[in-house]
Enzyme design. Structure first.
Site, PDB file in Angstrom:
ATOM      1  N   GLU A  31     -76.865  59.798   5.795  1.00 26.65           N
ATOM      2  CA  GLU A  31     -76.324  58.771   6.691  1.00 26.65           C
ATOM      3  C   GLU A  31     -77.252  58.640   7.890  1.00 26.65           C
ATOM      4  O   GLU A  31     -77.623  59.638   8.505  1.00 26.65           O
ATOM      5  CB  GLU A  31     -74.899  59.168   7.130  1.00 26.65           C
ATOM      6  CG  GLU A  31     -74.315  58.369   8.272  1.00 26.65           C
ATOM      7  CD  GLU A  31     -74.330  56.849   8.049  1.00 26.65           C
ATOM      8  OE1 GLU A  31     -73.825  56.389   7.016  1.00 26.65           O
ATOM      9  OE2 GLU A  31     -74.872  56.127   8.924  1.00 26.65           O
ATOM     10  N   SER A  45     -60.136  44.925   9.868  1.00 26.79           N
ATOM     11  CA  SER A  45     -58.715  44.701  10.171  1.00 26.79           C
ATOM     12  C   SER A  45     -57.835  45.875   9.753  1.00 26.79           C
ATOM     13  O   SER A  45     -56.672  45.952  10.153  1.00 26.79           O
ATOM     14  CB  SER A  45     -58.207  43.447   9.443  1.00 26.79           C
ATOM     15  OG  SER A  45     -59.090  42.376   9.625  1.00 26.79           O
ATOM     16  N   HIS A  49     -54.936  45.272   1.359  1.00 27.70           N
ATOM     17  CA  HIS A  49     -54.515  43.971   0.840  1.00 27.70           C
ATOM     18  C   HIS A  49     -53.721  44.100  -0.451  1.00 27.70           C
ATOM     19  O   HIS A  49     -53.994  44.998  -1.266  1.00 27.70           O
ATOM     20  CB  HIS A  49     -55.749  43.090   0.580  1.00 27.70           C
ATOM     21  CG  HIS A  49     -56.411  42.628   1.838  1.00 27.70           C
ATOM     22  ND1 HIS A  49     -55.881  41.636   2.632  1.00 27.70           N
ATOM     23  CD2 HIS A  49     -57.548  43.031   2.459  1.00 27.70           C
ATOM     24  CE1 HIS A  49     -56.680  41.438   3.687  1.00 27.70           C
ATOM     25  NE2 HIS A  49     -57.694  42.276   3.601  1.00 27.70           N
ATOM     26  N   VAL A 172     -82.723  56.581   5.367  1.00 30.11           N
ATOM     27  CA  VAL A 172     -83.589  56.478   4.187  1.00 30.11           C
ATOM     28  C   VAL A 172     -84.620  55.384   4.446  1.00 30.11           C
ATOM     29  O   VAL A 172     -84.266  54.237   4.762  1.00 30.11           O
ATOM     30  CB  VAL A 172     -82.749  56.170   2.922  1.00 30.11           C
ATOM     31  CG1 VAL A 172     -83.653  55.921   1.714  1.00 30.11           C
ATOM     32  CG2 VAL A 172     -81.774  57.316   2.646  1.00 30.11           C
ATOM     33  N   LYS A 249     -60.243  34.847   5.035  1.00 33.65           N
ATOM     34  CA  LYS A 249     -58.787  34.944   5.123  1.00 33.65           C
ATOM     35  C   LYS A 249     -58.207  34.390   6.424  1.00 33.65           C
ATOM     36  O   LYS A 249     -56.993  34.352   6.596  1.00 33.65           O
ATOM     37  CB  LYS A 249     -58.360  36.401   4.930  1.00 33.65           C
ATOM     38  CG  LYS A 249     -58.735  36.919   3.545  1.00 33.65           C
ATOM     39  CD  LYS A 249     -58.228  38.315   3.294  1.00 33.65           C
ATOM     40  CE  LYS A 249     -58.683  38.831   1.941  1.00 33.65           C
ATOM     41  NZ  LYS A 249     -60.081  39.311   1.933  1.00 33.65           N
ATOM     42  N   CYS A 397     -52.890  58.517  28.185  1.00 30.37           N
ATOM     43  CA  CYS A 397     -52.379  57.303  27.536  1.00 30.37           C
ATOM     44  C   CYS A 397     -51.934  57.594  26.102  1.00 30.37           C
ATOM     45  O   CYS A 397     -50.895  57.132  25.659  1.00 30.37           O
ATOM     46  CB  CYS A 397     -53.441  56.206  27.479  1.00 30.37           C
ATOM     47  SG  CYS A 397     -54.127  55.736  29.059  1.00 30.37           S
ATOM     48  N   CYS A 432     -56.163  52.851  29.812  1.00 35.80           N
ATOM     49  CA  CYS A 432     -57.262  53.090  30.775  1.00 35.80           C
ATOM     50  C   CYS A 432     -58.626  53.098  30.087  1.00 35.80           C
ATOM     51  O   CYS A 432     -59.652  53.183  30.750  1.00 35.80           O
ATOM     52  CB  CYS A 432     -57.028  54.367  31.563  1.00 35.80           C
ATOM     53  SG  CYS A 432     -57.627  55.846  30.755  1.00 35.80           S
TER      54      CYS A 432
END
Ligand SMILES: Cc1cc2nc3c(=O)[nH]c(=O)nc-3n(C[C@H](O)[C@H](O)[C@H](O)COP(=O)(O)OP(=O)(O)OC[C@H]3O[C@@H](n4cnc5c(N)ncnc54)[C@H](O)[C@@H]3O)c2cc1C
Length: 480
Positions: A31, A45, A49, A172, A249, A397, A432
């Site tokens: 990676e 999102s 689905h 890579v 969509k 929070c 925050c």
């Protein structure tokens, strides 16, 4: 020498890695970034689905429906955050109702269950805050929401626990055939392998060309979003779509797995595959479109804007195949790639078997992965000065404790950025936006890893992007 090298630790590469970790083979993921889930799999999102949007007979349709059915069990095993919510596709006219009927027929042909077309009154019984202008909707019971980056993290953690190697910060740059094996060259070294799975998302065409396979191109399509404070999530329970357009969509309104209201995404063709900026004009258009479905959200409660880039390709379907170069597989797909990813991984295993890789199951595969975020009851208060790590609140929070942050640092994936901690624990995701907890997380990461505070960056080496990303939104919060 590895049996299989997977290029790219997005949700597709990580699903493949976890699936292959069930067998007695040596697998490595390469990676380029400093964490997993830094590409499309981070900024989307998060919808699981139902499978009615894609044309029957396509790989997208087949793998979306299969993938959807796998999420429940994956959540039981991996604890990444998935909830079945159901979805509605809204129609505002009789003409749009015809589009719903097409989607319904697609769904039936694709094997989707639990669908019906309902009228506007029934829609508002389900979702009282939706627009009075809605005439019809396609309801699908089987859609849901998940936390896409936690899914990717959980899959990779579990794959590592079962023996897979992960090499972060390894981009890579070239691939060579040596005898019957491959030599994969990165900015950090060379790796030998019998098989390569190219799961590098928006870069998969470039990686494919390294071995001379030149049969598709990626056309990156950016989608922008606005995410709101949790107190806005009362507005919708299900995933709310409008009828699709030729660009996809359309603008959705949903509550995320963790309970924030989310609106977006648009679809902009871009040239820069890493362009995750947001701009005022696009955000204005998203707000306007979302207000057609539900008008009540308060722009003063917007937390931030963000964008992701879809790895759309010129073949216009998922690509999951062994190429003309034996042992080299291309595996790439845009939406619904998140939903389909577990089924894509199963298909890759079949392709590898057919190609001659011996896959003998391990007797000691561990399917369970413990969650990082501890369930807390509503009254959990914590204490910002406590000496007890289980009560020592680092992020007020989102009520994140010292224990959770230290746990996130000890999971096999070697991370040290504030964003990596945020994706795993939610520290910094509240109102925050890290103003209170950012310095406290930095201190704790430095102390836990025994490094200097300056070495704890916001996100790898791309920290300066943050300011640009939220600029447009700040203006909108004042205006609208
Ligand atoms: C705006 C938007 C909304 C979406 N909404 C949904 C949704 O609701 N539901 C759904 O099912 N799908 C959705 N999708 C699609 C889904 O997010 C993608 O299909 C999926 O994330 C693709 O996963 P991936 O692993 O192929 O790609 P990525 O997550 O991009 O992973 C590829 C990885 O490869 C690495 N890489 C690239 N080049 C190299 C290299 N040379 N060397 C090493 N590593 C490299 C990258 O750093 C990256 O980590 C959406 C996508 C977008 C952008």
């Amino acid at each position: 020498m590895y049996d299989v090298i997977i290029i790219g630790a997005g949700v597709i590469g990580s699903n493949i890695a976890r699936e292959l970790s069930k067998y007695k083979i040596n697998v490595c993921i390469l990676e380029k970034e400093d964490d997993v889930s830094c590409g499309s799999s981070k900024a989307n999102s998060g919808i699981v689905h139902g499978g009615y949007s894609d044309e029957p007979g396509t790989l997208k349709a087949e793998l979306c429906v299969k993938g959807n059915k796998m999420f429940k069990q994956l959540e039981e095993e991996l604890n990444f955050g998935y909830r079945e919510t159901g979805s509605l596709v809204l129609a505002f006219s009789e003409e749009e109702k015809e589009n719903l009927e097409v989607l319904y027929r697609n769904g039936i042909a694709n094997g989707v269950g639990g669908m019906e077309i309902i009228d506007g009154d029934e829609v508002r019984k389900m979702e009282p805050y939706l627009s009075k202008e809605i005439k019809w909707a396609l309801y699908c019971k089987d859609s849901g929401v998940c936390s896409p980056y936690e899914f990717t993290i959980a899959l990779t953690e579990n794959a590592l626990e079962n023996g897979v190697k992960l090499e972060l910060n390894n981009q890579v740059t070239d691939i060579k055939l040596s005898e019957s094996n491959f030599k994969v060259i990165t900015n950090r070294g060379e790796f030998e392998t019998k098989y390569i799975i190219n799961a590098s998302g928006a870069y998969s065409d470039k990686v494919s060309k390294m071995i001379g396979v030149n049969d598709f191109d990626i056309i990156p399509r950016k989608g922008e979003y606005i995410i709101f404070n949790k107190d806005q999530s009362y507005l919708v329970n299900k995933v709310i779509f409008q009828v699709p357009t030729k660009n996809g969509k359309g603008i959705l309104v949903t509550t995320t797995y963790h309970g924030n209201l989310l609106i977006g995404p648009d679809a902009q063709q871009v040239t820069d595959r890493d362009d995750v900026s947001t701009d005022e004009e696009s955000l204005r258009a998203i707000i306007e479109a979302a207000r057609k479905s539900v008008d009540g959200f308060d722009m003063k409660k917007a937390l931030t804007s963000f964008a992701g880039v879809r790895p759309t390709n010129t073949k216009k379907d998922f690509i999951v195949e062994e190429t003309g170069v034996k042992g080299f597989l291309n595996v790439t797909g845009d939406s619904p790639g998140l939903t389909s990813s577990p089924a894509i991984a199963k298909k890759v295993v079949t392709i590898l078997k057919d190609s001659g890789l011996t896959l003998e199951e391990k007797e000691d595969f561990k399917s369970y992965r413990k969650p990082i975020i501890a369930k807390k009851d509503e009254n959990f208060k914590g204490d910002i000065n406590s000496e007890d790590p289980n009560k020592h609140m680092i992020c007020r929070c989102e009520k994140v404790t010292e224990t959770e942050i230290v746990d996130a640092l000890n999971r096999g994936i070697e991370v040290r950025s504030l964003d990596a901690i945020k994706r795993r624990t939610r520290a910094g995701m509240g109102m925050c936006q890290g103003a209170f907890c950012g310095p406290r997380v930095r201190d704790l990461v430095a102390k836990t890893l025994g490094i200097n505070e300056n070495e704890v960056k916001q996100r790898g080496d791309k920290s300066s992007e943050l300011h640009n990303r939220v600029k447009g939104l700040k203006d909108l919060m004042e205006d609208i």
